[in-house]
Enzyme design. Structure first.
Site, mmCIF file in Angstrom:
data_model
loop_
_atom_site.group_PDB
_atom_site.id
_atom_site.type_symbol
_atom_site.label_atom_id
_atom_site.label_comp_id
_atom_site.label_asym_id
_atom_site.label_seq_id
_atom_site.Cartn_x
_atom_site.Cartn_y
_atom_site.Cartn_z
ATOM 1 N N HIS A 410 0.810 -1.219 0.000
ATOM 2 C CA HIS A 410 0.000 0.000 0.000
ATOM 3 C C HIS A 410 0.844 1.270 0.000
ATOM 4 O O HIS A 410 0.322 2.376 -0.219
ATOM 5 C CB HIS A 410 -0.930 0.000 1.220
ATOM 6 C CG HIS A 410 -2.290 0.555 0.913
ATOM 7 N ND1 HIS A 410 -2.510 1.519 -0.052
ATOM 8 C CD2 HIS A 410 -3.512 0.281 1.435
ATOM 9 C CE1 HIS A 410 -3.796 1.809 -0.102
ATOM 10 N NE2 HIS A 410 -4.440 1.077 0.791
ATOM 11 N N ASP A 414 -1.914 2.071 -4.948
ATOM 12 C CA ASP A 414 -3.196 2.517 -4.404
ATOM 13 C C ASP A 414 -4.259 1.441 -4.618
ATOM 14 O O ASP A 414 -4.185 0.648 -5.575
ATOM 15 C CB ASP A 414 -3.645 3.819 -5.078
ATOM 16 C CG ASP A 414 -2.723 4.990 -4.743
ATOM 17 O OD1 ASP A 414 -2.126 4.966 -3.648
ATOM 18 O OD2 ASP A 414 -2.614 5.906 -5.578
#
Length: 438
Positions: A410, A414
């Site tokens: 992450h 995204d």
């Protein structure tokens, strides 16, 4: 006669120490030049150490699971002539234990079993093992005391490992109680009282414990997973895919070309779909150096293919998947899988992947949460194909469905990009003609 000391060789690539994972010789054995002595692990591959000379083994310089520095003493041999050890230098009486010893952590990538783990521990105190005495060849030996090393050749030890037999329970009929192949055969037919006594039956209470040290590949897996989960903030995304048309196409391709080009499993088709989708998502075909704060995106797709072996999970690398058709991908997957399962994979075949695919085939379950292969930023997990009732055009029909369970870093990827990437893979798989359109 002289003494020849063989030191741990320089494996290359700046490696300062390696893990000793298997001995192929034992004290007292006469060996020949180029005969394998031991297997060691680097952070990338298993390496077999051959003997540069012929001679008789006097001393082994390490224990299974021990980290050994390059240049440290590996083995001493008695050889014809002067040898390479200075006159008068003492010969240490080092005993190599049967059970592995866990030393400082390393990152090996293949594993070669050397001994079965120690026999189950019991609550009663153990009497100290008495020194072993040679017995007449005709007199079979009783089970050994705990901690005493059985006398057997490397071939017998390997066969016992494969059979799941604790050598200390096997009565040896060879010279000085040496365990022979015929003794293993006899044990397999009849077993032994000591071994049977340690096995629980029905509703019997059990109080045995077995310690299994992490060495070799299993230690590497533990370190790799711990490091990946510690450093990478994972998030997972699961998507359901209708692979009915894909399976129909695969069946037809195998019928038409299976005998000439090889039979296809779903895996090469999945890899080809990922290659096509990655063209629009270069941030997922990448590696993240989180210490330098640099993401490197790759044009080449070097696909890590998670492969289960007897020693544990290994990830050989399918290089330049973007330049291969599905049959070439299939052939290379088969070659790499055979190489890692037979411990013949080279170092460059076990490193450098840019994204990984993991599939357990029929055992793939419904959903999984695969761990990213650090320093990559994405991994695609393949779950099993099941036939389920689905509604299409208002009618209930049987369709072949499969989930893709994927994880992403992450910090770099995204959530929207991850979802769009998997949807792109889905689009290709549900319209499989796109696999062959450029």
């Amino acid at each position: 006669m002289g003494i020849h000391v063989i030191k741990m060789p320089d494996i290359g690539e700046g490696i300062a120490e390696v893990e000793l994972v298997a001995w192929h010789v034992e004290v007292g054995q006469t060996i020949k030049e180029d005969q394998p002595l031991a297997d060691v692990m680097t952070d990338k591959a298993a390496v077999e150490i051959p003997s540069p000379v012929s001679g008789k083994v006097l001393e082994l310089g390490g224990r299974i699971g021990e980290m050994m520095a390059v240049g440290s003493e590996l083995i001493r041999l008695e050889v014809e002539g002067d040898g390479n050890l200075k006159a008068g230098a003492p010969v240490r009486e080092t005993k190599v234990e049967t059970s592995p010893v866990v030393a400082a952590a390393s990152k090996p990538v293949a594993d070669v079993p050397a001994e079965k783990p120690a026999a189950p521990r019991h609550d009663a105190k153990r009497a100290p093992a008495e020194p072993r005495r040679a017995e007449p060849a005709a007199q079979p030996r009783a089970a050994l005391a705990p901690g005493e090393r059985p006398l057997a050749s490397p071939a017998v030890r390997q066969r016992a490992w494969d059979m799941g037999v604790e050598l200390r329970y096997v009565r040896g009929t060879g010279d000085a109680g040496r365990i022979l192949h015929t003794d293993l055969d006899a044990y397999a037919r009849t077993g032994s009282g000591a071994a049977r006594a340690s096995q629980a039956h029905g509703y019997d209470e059990r109080h045995d414990e077995t310690e299994v040290p992490l060495i070799g590949l299993r230690r590497a897996i533990a370190r790799k997973m711990q490091e990946a989960k510690r450093r990478i903030p994972h998030f997972s995304y699961v998507e359901e895919i209708d692979v009915t048309e894909l399976e129909s196409l695969r069946t037809d391709l195998n019928r038409r070309y299976g005998d000439t080009r090889g039979r296809l499993t779903p895996l090469p088709l999945l890899i080809r779909a990922m290659v096509i989708a990655l063209r629009d998502f270069p941030q997922i075909n990448a590696r993240f150096d989180d210490e330098a704060g640099v993401v490197t995106r790759y044009g080449a797709v070097h696909m890590g293919v998670a492969t289960q072996t007897d020693g544990g999970l290994t990830v050989p690398v399918l290089r330049h998947a973007e330049a291969r058709d599905v049959w070439s991908i299939s052939a290379e997957i088969a070659r790499l899988a055979d190489a890692v399962r037979t411990n013949r994979a080279q170092r460059d075949e076990l490193s450098g992947s840019t994204i990984t695919i993991s599939s357990l085939g029929a055992l793939g379950g419904i959903v999984s949460t695969p761990v990213i292969n650090h320093p990559e930023v994405g991994i695609v997990g393949v779950n099993r194909i099941v036939e389920r009732p689905m509604i299409r055009d208002g009618a209930v029909v049987a369709r072949k469905m499969m989930n893709l369970s994927s994880s992403f870093d992450h910090r770099v990827v995204d959530g929207a990009d991850a979802a769009e990437f998997i949807q792109a893979v889905r689009g290709v798989l549900e319209r499989p003609a796109l696999l062959f359109v450029e």
